[in-house]
Each structure stands twice: as structure tokens, then as C-alpha cells.
Design an enzyme around this catalytic site. Sequence first.
Site, PDB file in Angstrom:
ATOM      1  N   ILE A  13       0.834  -1.204   0.000  1.00 34.61           N
ATOM      2  CA  ILE A  13       0.000   0.000   0.000  1.00 34.61           C
ATOM      3  C   ILE A  13       0.866   1.251   0.000  1.00 34.61           C
ATOM      4  O   ILE A  13       0.643   2.189  -0.778  1.00 34.61           O
ATOM      5  CB  ILE A  13      -0.955  -0.006   1.211  1.00 34.61           C
ATOM      6  CG1 ILE A  13      -1.965  -1.142   1.081  1.00 34.61           C
ATOM      7  CG2 ILE A  13      -1.680   1.336   1.329  1.00 34.61           C
ATOM      8  CD1 ILE A  13      -2.883  -1.309   2.289  1.00 34.61           C
ATOM      9  N   ASP A  52      14.185   1.174  11.945  1.00 36.93           N
ATOM     10  CA  ASP A  52      12.959   0.822  12.649  1.00 36.93           C
ATOM     11  C   ASP A  52      12.548   1.967  13.566  1.00 36.93           C
ATOM     12  O   ASP A  52      13.244   2.975  13.700  1.00 36.93           O
ATOM     13  CB  ASP A  52      13.092  -0.495  13.414  1.00 36.93           C
ATOM     14  CG  ASP A  52      14.167  -0.456  14.492  1.00 36.93           C
ATOM     15  OD1 ASP A  52      14.394   0.632  15.062  1.00 36.93           O
ATOM     16  OD2 ASP A  52      14.763  -1.506  14.776  1.00 36.93           O
ATOM     17  N   ALA A  73       2.823   0.642   9.266  1.00 37.58           N
ATOM     18  CA  ALA A  73       3.759  -0.357   9.783  1.00 37.58           C
ATOM     19  C   ALA A  73       3.039  -1.526  10.440  1.00 37.58           C
ATOM     20  O   ALA A  73       2.150  -1.341  11.274  1.00 37.58           O
ATOM     21  CB  ALA A  73       4.708   0.291  10.784  1.00 37.58           C
ATOM     22  N   TYR A 140      -4.846 -10.839  14.540  1.00 43.69           N
ATOM     23  CA  TYR A 140      -4.552  -9.697  13.666  1.00 43.69           C
ATOM     24  C   TYR A 140      -5.648  -8.633  13.786  1.00 43.69           C
ATOM     25  O   TYR A 140      -5.364  -7.444  13.968  1.00 43.69           O
ATOM     26  CB  TYR A 140      -4.434 -10.181  12.222  1.00 43.69           C
ATOM     27  CG  TYR A 140      -4.167  -9.090  11.218  1.00 43.69           C
ATOM     28  CD1 TYR A 140      -2.871  -8.585  11.046  1.00 43.69           C
ATOM     29  CD2 TYR A 140      -5.183  -8.573  10.423  1.00 43.69           C
ATOM     30  CE1 TYR A 140      -2.610  -7.590  10.119  1.00 43.69           C
ATOM     31  CE2 TYR A 140      -4.936  -7.574   9.501  1.00 43.69           C
ATOM     32  CZ  TYR A 140      -3.653  -7.087   9.351  1.00 43.69           C
ATOM     33  OH  TYR A 140      -3.405  -6.094   8.425  1.00 43.69           O
ATOM     34  N   LYS A 144      -5.610  -4.738  15.391  1.00 38.49           N
ATOM     35  CA  LYS A 144      -6.068  -3.537  14.689  1.00 38.49           C
ATOM     36  C   LYS A 144      -7.070  -2.755  15.542  1.00 38.49           C
ATOM     37  O   LYS A 144      -7.024  -1.522  15.597  1.00 38.49           O
ATOM     38  CB  LYS A 144      -6.697  -3.913  13.349  1.00 38.49           C
ATOM     39  CG  LYS A 144      -5.721  -4.433  12.310  1.00 38.49           C
ATOM     40  CD  LYS A 144      -4.690  -3.386  11.936  1.00 38.49           C
ATOM     41  CE  LYS A 144      -3.780  -3.866  10.818  1.00 38.49           C
ATOM     42  NZ  LYS A 144      -2.716  -2.880  10.509  1.00 38.49           N
ATOM     43  N   ASN A 169     -10.155  -5.757   0.997  1.00 41.07           N
ATOM     44  CA  ASN A 169      -9.066  -6.573   0.452  1.00 41.07           C
ATOM     45  C   ASN A 169      -8.463  -5.894  -0.778  1.00 41.07           C
ATOM     46  O   ASN A 169      -9.022  -5.984  -1.875  1.00 41.07           O
ATOM     47  CB  ASN A 169      -9.588  -7.962   0.063  1.00 41.07           C
ATOM     48  CG  ASN A 169      -9.920  -8.805   1.260  1.00 41.07           C
ATOM     49  OD1 ASN A 169     -10.709  -8.405   2.118  1.00 41.07           O
ATOM     50  ND2 ASN A 169      -9.335  -9.984   1.342  1.00 41.07           N
ATOM     51  N   VAL A 183      -5.538 -13.094  -2.661  1.00 42.77           N
ATOM     52  CA  VAL A 183      -5.912 -14.226  -3.504  1.00 42.77           C
ATOM     53  C   VAL A 183      -5.787 -13.910  -4.991  1.00 42.77           C
ATOM     54  O   VAL A 183      -5.319 -14.748  -5.775  1.00 42.77           O
ATOM     55  CB  VAL A 183      -7.345 -14.717  -3.160  1.00 42.77           C
ATOM     56  CG1 VAL A 183      -8.390 -13.652  -3.453  1.00 42.77           C
ATOM     57  CG2 VAL A 183      -7.662 -16.006  -3.910  1.00 42.77           C
ATOM     58  N   ILE A 184      -6.193 -12.723  -5.422  1.00 37.69           N
ATOM     59  CA  ILE A 184      -6.130 -12.396  -6.850  1.00 37.69           C
ATOM     60  C   ILE A 184      -4.686 -12.402  -7.327  1.00 37.69           C
ATOM     61  O   ILE A 184      -4.338 -13.015  -8.342  1.00 37.69           O
ATOM     62  CB  ILE A 184      -6.807 -11.042  -7.125  1.00 37.69           C
ATOM     63  CG1 ILE A 184      -8.305 -11.136  -6.858  1.00 37.69           C
ATOM     64  CG2 ILE A 184      -6.546 -10.585  -8.561  1.00 37.69           C
ATOM     65  CD1 ILE A 184      -9.052  -9.824  -6.975  1.00 37.69           C
ATOM     66  N   ARG A 208     -15.799 -11.748  -0.148  1.00 37.43           N
ATOM     67  CA  ARG A 208     -14.964 -10.629   0.264  1.00 37.43           C
ATOM     68  C   ARG A 208     -15.297  -9.391  -0.566  1.00 37.43           C
ATOM     69  O   ARG A 208     -15.875  -9.467  -1.639  1.00 37.43           O
ATOM     70  CB  ARG A 208     -13.475 -10.955   0.060  1.00 37.43           C
ATOM     71  CG  ARG A 208     -12.945 -12.103   0.885  1.00 37.43           C
ATOM     72  CD  ARG A 208     -12.760 -11.714   2.339  1.00 37.43           C
ATOM     73  NE  ARG A 208     -12.063 -12.738   3.090  1.00 37.43           N
ATOM     74  CZ  ARG A 208     -12.617 -13.822   3.598  1.00 37.43           C
ATOM     75  NH1 ARG A 208     -13.910 -14.032   3.414  1.00 37.43           N
ATOM     76  NH2 ARG A 208     -11.914 -14.694   4.285  1.00 37.43           N
TER      77      ARG A 208
END
Length: 312
Positions: A13, A52, A73, A140, A144, A169, A183-184, A208
Site C-alpha cells: 500500500i 525501525d 507499519a 490480527y 487492529k 481486500n 488471492v487475486i 470478500r
Amino acid sequence: MYKYLLIGGNGFIGTNIIYKLLEKGRDVYCIDVYDSNTKNIDDKHFKSFINDLSDTDLVKELVDATDIIIYLASTSNVRDSSSDSLIELGNIESFINTLEIIKEYKNKKLILASSGGTVYGEPGDMPVNEDHCLMPISPYGIGKVCVENFLKYYSSKYGIKYVICRYSNPYGQFQNPFSGVGVINKVLYDYHAGNETEIIGNPDASVRDYIYISDLVDATLEVAENKSAENNIFNVGSGRGHSLTEILTEIESVLGYKLRLKKGNFGIENVSKIVLDITKINETVGWNPKIGLREGISLNNEWIKQILDVQK
């Protein structure tokens, strides 16, 4: 002319955002532990720091020099943190340390990349809007939600201006086809590399919301530079749900070829169905996605072919 800092900006991204900002003539700073996607950028408006976030003096300098900070990040994904949940502690700690720096600057704005595909869990009725309760089913997604809440707390206490982008996604150029995420991208790479693709779960039941990366970038910059978007949360997606069966059919149509597939196991941490309601971002800043699924797959396919040509 806003100056931008991208934290964790050398990923999928972030790289796309950087190229778009440079196209617009913005000054862009990037800090990341990797330089894979942006190391060849030769532009006077771009400065990259391979480091970092423990180098607080450097982070302070970069925050001081910029107006808008886009925080991307992360060291995890759904699969990784499901096998090692402690990964999320590092993500949370790094984000809090960044907030501790930004809180001293009242004129900065922080854009947080969150996950619309995981924070809502299994919402039932869809599409789901930003007011829906957050019930993530993966470490995960839990991570978030945690950083979102810390950002809202710091905003309330210290006046940090923010926007939270809950992305669906994304897929497209600069997505790493070797990571197994997306997946794509993965199916297209496997086809051109002559590999079978492992399909997780029931492809008819897995639904999705997919967004092409250029649409995601446009949405992010719209909310970043629009004052009416401040201190708000936005779903960023296509607003449409596609089953994995539909995705595979579209890919086969673009390729003109029958894919080689094999079945895999569906982890309990994977959301089965999620579609985002994007009404709020449309009404606030006037954004709507432009790239349809077929066009997006075609563009992604050209990107994969370009990667393979470079490898030859």
C-alpha cells in the site's frame, strides 16, 4: 502542498501511495526496515530511511518535517499472528511509541491503516458500516482494534487529529506474489509460474470486498487532505461482495484458461463473509471507486507478467 511521512511505507500500500504523492509533486519521507519497492526511486521530493521505529530521534525529526503521517507499519497478517499471537504485541508497542512522539505536535494529522476485512468479525447483515460493533475473530483483527482504540484515546487526551481507514481486500501492483497474501495476486502468479493454487475453504461461501490499489490510494489521500474527514473512521472498499468462485471465474475469463486448483484447510481465524458499506466516505469527501473487478484483474495480471519478465 502537504508534506507526508509514511511509516512502514515500503510495502504494497505504501509504495503505491508514495508514487501517487510524487506524481502530485508532494514532498515524501518514508521510514521502513525494508527498501524493496522504493529503493530505485530517484526523485528530489523523496527521502527514504531504512530504520525501525526504535530510533526515536529520527522519527521525531521526520514528524517535525512533515504535515501528514500515514501509519502502515505492521509485522503480521492474519495467518502469521494466528500461529504466533505475540507478534501483535510488537505492533501495538510500536504504534504507542509513535503516538508518544506525535502527541507533542498539535498541527499534525495521523492516518491509520486499519482492516475492514477483520475488525468486524462475522457481522451477519451486510454491507457493514463503521458503527457496527467490532468483534474480530483473529489476533490480527484484535491488534487492529487495539491500535484504533489507542489512537482515539490519544486524540481525546492530546488533541491528535486523525483518520482511520478500514481497508477491505486490496490487490494490484507492488503486492508481493510470494507472500501468499492476496488471492487475486496469488492466483495470477501461480498461473504464470505454472503452479497449482491452494484454495482455502468453500469458494462459494467465502465472500470478500475487493478494492483495486489505485482506488484505495485515491481514497486515502482524499481523507488525508480534507478537513471534513478529520477525527473520523471510514470503510474503504468497493462496497460489493464477490465469492471466491466469482473471483476465480473472472480470473479464468481474463486469462482465457482453466486454473489448476487444490483444496486447503480453512482456519477458524478467517472471516467467511465481509462486505463494507462505503456510504460514509462518499458522503464526506465524495469518493467512489473507479476500477471494476474485471479491469482490476486485468491490471493485476499485467503487473504479474512484468514481475516475471524482470526475473527472466
